[in-house]
Design a protein around this motif. Structure first.
Motif, PDB file in Angstrom:
ATOM      1  N   ALA A   1       0.853  -1.188   0.000  1.00 35.07           N
ATOM      2  CA  ALA A   1       0.000   0.000   0.000  1.00 35.07           C
ATOM      3  C   ALA A   1       0.886   1.234   0.000  1.00 35.07           C
ATOM      4  O   ALA A   1       1.993   1.235   0.557  1.00 35.07           O
ATOM      5  CB  ALA A   1      -0.926   0.008   1.212  1.00 35.07           C
ATOM      6  N   VAL A   2       0.378   2.303  -0.620  1.00 37.53           N
ATOM      7  CA  VAL A   2       1.159   3.523  -0.828  1.00 37.53           C
ATOM      8  C   VAL A   2       0.316   4.717  -0.415  1.00 37.53           C
ATOM      9  O   VAL A   2      -0.902   4.745  -0.678  1.00 37.53           O
ATOM     10  CB  VAL A   2       1.571   3.677  -2.307  1.00 37.53           C
ATOM     11  N   THR A   3       0.938   5.685   0.214  1.00 36.77           N
ATOM     12  CA  THR A   3       0.237   6.917   0.547  1.00 36.77           C
ATOM     13  C   THR A   3       1.142   8.115   0.272  1.00 36.77           C
ATOM     14  O   THR A   3       2.359   7.993   0.247  1.00 36.77           O
ATOM     15  CB  THR A   3      -0.213   6.923   2.026  1.00 36.77           C
ATOM     16  N   GLY A   4       0.531   9.253   0.076  1.00 37.22           N
ATOM     17  CA  GLY A   4       1.266  10.480  -0.229  1.00 37.22           C
ATOM     18  C   GLY A   4       0.328  11.501  -0.843  1.00 37.22           C
ATOM     19  O   GLY A   4      -0.798  11.190  -1.228  1.00 37.22           O
ATOM     20  N   GLU A   5       0.786  12.739  -0.947  1.00 31.59           N
ATOM     21  CA  GLU A   5      -0.050  13.785  -1.517  1.00 31.59           C
ATOM     22  C   GLU A   5      -0.024  13.710  -3.041  1.00 31.59           C
ATOM     23  O   GLU A   5       0.727  12.921  -3.638  1.00 31.59           O
ATOM     24  CB  GLU A   5       0.449  15.148  -1.052  1.00 31.59           C
ATOM     25  N   LEU A   6      -0.844  14.530  -3.678  1.00 30.51           N
ATOM     26  CA  LEU A   6      -0.883  14.570  -5.135  1.00 30.51           C
ATOM     27  C   LEU A   6       0.490  14.952  -5.688  1.00 30.51           C
ATOM     28  O   LEU A   6       1.120  15.897  -5.216  1.00 30.51           O
ATOM     29  CB  LEU A   6      -1.925  15.585  -5.606  1.00 30.51           C
ATOM     30  N   GLY A   7       0.949  14.212  -6.680  1.00 26.67           N
ATOM     31  CA  GLY A   7       2.221  14.505  -7.303  1.00 26.67           C
ATOM     32  C   GLY A   7       3.440  14.030  -6.533  1.00 26.67           C
ATOM     33  O   GLY A   7       4.570  14.359  -6.896  1.00 26.67           O
ATOM     34  N   SER A   8       3.241  13.241  -5.483  1.00 25.44           N
ATOM     35  CA  SER A   8       4.379  12.799  -4.668  1.00 25.44           C
ATOM     36  C   SER A   8       5.044  11.549  -5.216  1.00 25.44           C
ATOM     37  O   SER A   8       6.158  11.215  -4.807  1.00 25.44           O
ATOM     38  CB  SER A   8       3.928  12.547  -3.230  1.00 25.44           C
ATOM     39  N   GLY A   9       4.368  10.834  -6.125  1.00 23.33           N
ATOM     40  CA  GLY A   9       4.988   9.644  -6.703  1.00 23.33           C
ATOM     41  C   GLY A   9       4.223   8.364  -6.488  1.00 23.33           C
ATOM     42  O   GLY A   9       4.731   7.282  -6.802  1.00 23.33           O
ATOM     43  N   LYS A  10       2.984   8.442  -5.970  1.00 17.69           N
ATOM     44  CA  LYS A  10       2.207   7.223  -5.713  1.00 17.69           C
ATOM     45  C   LYS A  10       1.934   6.457  -6.999  1.00 17.69           C
ATOM     46  O   LYS A  10       2.217   5.256  -7.095  1.00 17.69           O
ATOM     47  CB  LYS A  10       0.872   7.561  -5.034  1.00 17.69           C
ATOM     48  N   SER A  11       1.351   7.141  -7.979  1.00 18.26           N
ATOM     49  CA  SER A  11       1.006   6.470  -9.235  1.00 18.26           C
ATOM     50  C   SER A  11       2.255   5.967  -9.960  1.00 18.26           C
ATOM     51  O   SER A  11       2.242   4.895 -10.572  1.00 18.26           O
ATOM     52  CB  SER A  11       0.210   7.409 -10.139  1.00 18.26           C
ATOM     53  N   TYR A  12       3.320   6.738  -9.885  1.00 19.38           N
ATOM     54  CA  TYR A  12       4.582   6.326 -10.500  1.00 19.38           C
ATOM     55  C   TYR A  12       5.028   4.989  -9.910  1.00 19.38           C
ATOM     56  O   TYR A  12       5.438   4.077 -10.638  1.00 19.38           O
ATOM     57  CB  TYR A  12       5.630   7.399 -10.269  1.00 19.38           C
ATOM     58  N   PHE A  13       4.948   4.877  -8.587  1.00 19.77           N
ATOM     59  CA  PHE A  13       5.395   3.646  -7.935  1.00 19.77           C
ATOM     60  C   PHE A  13       4.479   2.474  -8.284  1.00 19.77           C
ATOM     61  O   PHE A  13       4.953   1.355  -8.500  1.00 19.77           O
ATOM     62  CB  PHE A  13       5.440   3.840  -6.420  1.00 19.77           C
ATOM     63  N   LEU A  14       3.166   2.718  -8.340  1.00 16.24           N
ATOM     64  CA  LEU A  14       2.239   1.650  -8.721  1.00 16.24           C
ATOM     65  C   LEU A  14       2.550   1.143 -10.123  1.00 16.24           C
ATOM     66  O   LEU A  14       2.545  -0.073 -10.384  1.00 16.24           O
ATOM     67  CB  LEU A  14       0.799   2.154  -8.647  1.00 16.24           C
ATOM     68  N   LYS A  15       2.836   2.059 -11.042  1.00 15.91           N
ATOM     69  CA  LYS A  15       3.154   1.643 -12.409  1.00 15.91           C
ATOM     70  C   LYS A  15       4.499   0.914 -12.461  1.00 15.91           C
ATOM     71  O   LYS A  15       4.674  -0.027 -13.257  1.00 15.91           O
ATOM     72  CB  LYS A  15       3.148   2.865 -13.333  1.00 15.91           C
ATOM     73  N   LEU A  16       5.436   1.334 -11.637  1.00 13.32           N
ATOM     74  CA  LEU A  16       6.720   0.636 -11.578  1.00 13.32           C
ATOM     75  C   LEU A  16       6.521  -0.817 -11.174  1.00 13.32           C
ATOM     76  O   LEU A  16       7.066  -1.734 -11.809  1.00 13.32           O
ATOM     77  CB  LEU A  16       7.650   1.335 -10.579  1.00 13.32           C
ATOM     78  N   MET A  17       5.735  -1.040 -10.130  1.00 15.05           N
ATOM     79  CA  MET A  17       5.528  -2.419  -9.674  1.00 15.05           C
ATOM     80  C   MET A  17       4.755  -3.227 -10.715  1.00 15.05           C
ATOM     81  O   MET A  17       5.029  -4.416 -10.919  1.00 15.05           O
ATOM     82  CB  MET A  17       4.786  -2.421  -8.338  1.00 15.05           C
ATOM     83  N   ALA A  18       3.804  -2.586 -11.389  1.00  8.24           N
ATOM     84  CA  ALA A  18       3.028  -3.294 -12.403  1.00  8.24           C
ATOM     85  C   ALA A  18       3.911  -3.742 -13.562  1.00  8.24           C
ATOM     86  O   ALA A  18       3.820  -4.887 -14.036  1.00  8.24           O
ATOM     87  CB  ALA A  18       1.892  -2.405 -12.910  1.00  8.24           C
TER      88      ALA A  18
END
Length: 839
Positions: free
Chosen positions: A468-485
């Motif tokens: 699970a990932v948390t953070g504010e908008l633009g902090s890198g959450k979606s980037y990390f999800l795509k990296l793992m995918a």
């Protein structure tokens, strides 16, 4: 004076991890697995302290503890990355591994190797029998002539000591090559040419003997010829190897002169060896030689000392001077010290000498590092000194098997064992897994070790791979999800991601993957009808889970009970229901049958309100969704979804408009479909990715999906990855208790930052400064444009599957094409033009 290596290298022979010295001492040396420390809670740190207390109270006198900073073996990194992956079948991942390997080499990561050397024999027993094997003045032993009985005897002594210590540190015998590597490392400390440490025990190491290179140790660096400074006043050793192509190493030995008079607070104030990490341009090793006395011995010695103090006070009872006050103060301290041991029978007294060895390319670089270390220790109120004239003696203390020298006693300190245990020397800030792809580097340790995240290997180690990932908008959450995918895809797995973005960032990312499937729930090309999607034995239950909340019905009364009867296995078979459209037609017929008009009429009218609005459920001409593609992206940007507050507040949930109920039902259906596809033994790893965590954690169906992935994913090679802005609201239930791998990116709001760190497991009462680091020093935007510099992107806090907490930096894919695909954000028109057609 220059010392030759023959004066400082005590080894006469080596057999495996056993070392036979010229003085007749036999030692055994082991790798020590450091205990996780980092940012863990105080209660966990006390467990680490207790393990060190057991260690020191059971070590024989003259034991040596070492922490050696060494160049990380990048071949080991490569081996860990490919563990459990069939590279021949995964060309994309092979390319990623090669690119990652080159990137790790360019970073030049360091590591700290922890060793323990314990004496296991003396010249009055086995060595006397071996003395006949000494050859001339060279004092060497023919290792092949040592009998197995002698070796077994020393091994048994070592095992007896290790058994008393306990298994927390997982000691492993070092290979014989380790002694030679240590010597070469000491001679080249900080000056380059440091060989890679032999951290793996080889098959032939049992009988390998070391060859020690020659060197001269010039204390004071007199051969430099600097006449402006008297060489005897320069606390530096110049190590010269005549036969080496590398330049000399300039080294300095530091040792504590004094510790704080009032003691050192644990945790947070006593871990004085932790400040040695992160010094650039130099190499820093440490060694600690320890000996212990039992509580009985200490109390006897204290009684004798107290008696002597009493005699001195009697002799000076008529004298008016400061000496009388000094004697009274000493007597009081001795009494308190004695009371401590009388009250703690399991205590022991530890005499220890600590040496911190600093090495660099030049004398100036080494001295600058020494001064930096001294400044760091001022915060601990520890006074460090670099004693002139004792540099070589202290240098030799880090060589296993070295005989006692005067300097060892001159700079020794005596403390109770519980205070020594607070030093916790065998600890690590390591985070991540033992194998798997490299997702980033460790920032907390200061050595930039790669962080491995073995998402597909976790099941083999009986651990959950969900994260699970948390953070504010633009902090890198979606980037990390795509990296793992993309890593899961490249390693031969599959993923399903729900894309809520208006611009279709996941769709754009998936376009870089061959044969990816894109599904738009508002403009469907496939059906999510649960009666067509799932096996007959569970299809009715899955349909009820989606339809009843959508229609605002209870499963046990009125129209809800009628739907439950029709969607039972008996009802489906009896009425020939194969789709939700069939269900609607059957309900319309049954409302005309006397006896059930009201329930079926109500059910028919409710179904009639949604049948035209949700073709993805009721259009029987669409083919059912098949989750056999390597990459599936479900776009839900046109669905109206409730907020977390609407899902958790009963009166707001009861007033949800139909559009939001439809959106929730479809969102849950995607998760249920992924659960049925991925939580099955199909031999392929499956990852479900959800960027709106509250839709998976705050509804009954979504919570069940999260729980099933978290509990059973390790059994079926599956995991779930969730992201949220506020973990206190969204990561409840299974997401809080069962998802072990947690990542926290920048969060500048104080409340959300506090929630994030508490969810991570940080004790903010013990470490309040971490709140400021997360808010202001984690990927901080700078400049007029408030942009994050490239070198600061991806900074985060992490908690791994072993509950270790640290700080790192996500690197992203090493392949340039993959990095470009997950970094860029497309516009809506471009995304629509690229959209593949789903089968």
């Amino acid at each position: 004076m220059a010392f030759g290596h023959e004066d400082l290298q005590p080894t006469a022979a080596i057999r495996g991890n056993l070392q036979f010295t010229r003085s007749g001492l036999v030692t055994a040396t082991y790798f020590i697995n450091p205990l996780g420390y980092g940012l863990r809670k105080a209660s966990d740190k006390y467990d680490v302290k207790m393990a060190h207390h057991s260690l020191v109270t059971n070590l024989p006198g003259g034991s040596l503890l070492l922490g050696i900073q060494a160049r990380l073996n990048t071949v080991d990194v490569l081996t860990k990355m490919v563990e459990g992956v069939d590279i021949d079948e995964c060309d994309d991942y092979a390319d990623e591994v090669v690119a990652s390997y080159e990137r790790v080499k360019s970073i030049v990561p360091q590591t700290r190797i922890f060793l323990l050397t314990i004496p296991v024999g003396a010249s009055n027993s086995g060595i006397s029998a071996l003395s006949r094997l000494w050859r001339g003045s060279t004092s060497t032993i023919d290792a092949a002539a040592l009998s197995r009985a002698d070796l077994d005897e020393y091994d048994e002594k070592a095992k007896s000591v290790l058994s008393r210590i306990g298994g927390e540190f997982e000691p492993v015998p070092v290979p014989a090559a380790m002694f030679q590597w240590l010597w070469e490392h000491y001679l080249t400390r900080g000056a380059g040419g440091d060989p890679v440490a032999p951290t793996r025990v080889g098959a032939l190491d049992d009988a390998t003997s070391a060859v020690f290179g020659s060197a001269a140790l010039d204390e004071g660096a007199r051969t430099d010829g600097n006449r402006r400074i008297r060489p005897s006043f320069i606390p530096v050793i110049k190590v010269v190897q005549p036969e080496s192509e590398y330049q000399p190493s300039y080294q300095a030995m530091l040792t504590p002169r004094s510790f704080p008079y009032g003691g050192m607070t644990f945790p947070g104030g006593s871990e004085f060896l932790n400040v040695l990490e992160g010094l650039e341009g130099v190499n820093v090793d440490w060694g600690m030689r320890v000996s212990t006395k039992t509580a009985e011995q200490v109390t006897k010695n204290n009684e004798l000392s107290l008696r002597r103090l009493g005699e001195q006070m009697d002799q000076r009872d008529q004298e008016v001077s400061f000496a009388q006050n000094s004697l009274m103060s000493k007597a009081q301290m001795l009494s308190e010290y004695n009371n401590h041991f009388e009250a703690n029978s399991g205590e022991s007294e530890v005499s220890f000498t600590t040496v911190i060895a600093v090495g660099g390319f030049t004398r100036e670089m080494t001295i600058d590092a020494v001064n930096a270390i001294k400044r760091r220790y001022k915060r601990f109120q520890v006074d460090m000194t670099t004693p002139v004239g004792a540099q070589v003696d202290l240098w030799s203390m880090l060589v296993p098997g070295s005989p006692p020298r005067r300097a060892f006693d001159d700079f020794a300190h005596i403390v109770p064992s519980d205070m020594w245990a607070g030093f916790v020397p065998f600890t690590s800030s390591q985070i991540g897994d033992d194998s798997g792809p490299v997702i980033g580097v460790n920032l907390l340790s200061g050595n930039f070790e790669p962080i491995h995240f073995g998402i597909m290997e976790a099941a083999l180690h009986d651990l959950s791979a969900s994260f699970a990932v948390t953070g504010e908008l633009g902090s890198g959450k979606s980037y990390f999800l795509k990296l793992m995918a993309v890593l899961v895809h490249d390693m031969g797995g599959q993923f399903l991601a729900i894309d809520r973005s208006q611009v279709g960032e996941w769709e754009h990312f998936a376009s870089s993957i061959d044969n990816a499937v894109i599904i738009d729930l508002a403009d469907p090309t496939v059906s999510l009808d649960p009666l067509r999607l799932f096996e007959p034995r569970v299809a009715g239950e899955r349909a009820l889970d989606s339809i009843l909340p959508l229609l605002d019905l209870s499963p046990t009364s009125g129209a809800g009970a009628a739907a439950s009867n029709l969607l039972s296995q008996r009802g489906i078979h009896e009425h020939g229901i194969k789709s939700l459209l069939d269900l609607f037609h059957v309900v319309r017929k049954l409302r005309e049958v006397p006896g059930g008009e009201d329930e079926y009429a109500d059910l028919a009218s409710r179904l009639g309100t949604v049948i035209e609005r949700v073709p993805v459920l009721f259009d029987s001409s669409l083919p059912p969704l098949r989750l056999d593609a390597a990459a599936t992206v479900v776009r839900s940007h046109n669905l109206a979804l409730p907020t977390a507050e609407e899902l958790t507040t009963p009166h707001l949930y009861n007033r949800l408009p139909l559009t939001k109920r439809l959106g929730t039902a479809l969102y849950e259906l995607v998760g249920v479909a992924a659960r049925e596809a991925f939580l099955s033994d199909n031999g392929r790893f499956g990852l479900l990715v959800g960027d709106e965590a509250h839709h998976f954690t705050q509804t009954q169906v979504g919570s069940a999906v999260t729980s099933d992935f978290s509990r059973d994913g390790r059994k079926h090679l599956a995991a779930i990855g969730l992201a949220s802005h506020d973990p206190a609201t969204d990561f409840q239930g299974a997401a809080h208790n069962l998802i072990p791998n947690r990542f926290v990116f920048r969060q500048r709001d104080e409340t959300l930052a506090r929630n994030s760190l508490e969810w991570l497991g940080v004790d903010l009462q013990q470490a309040p400064y971490l709140l400021q680091i997360l808010r202001d020093e984690t990927s901080p935007p700078v400049g007029a444009g408030r942009q994050v510099p490239d070198e600061r992107r991806g900074e985060m806090f992490m908690r791994d599957a072993l509950n270790r907490i640290g700080r790192g930096k996500v690197l992203g894919p090493a392949r340039a094409d993959r990095a470009a695909a997950i970094t860029s954000t497309p516009n809506s028109a471009a995304a629509l033009a690229r959209r593949p057609v789903a089968p």
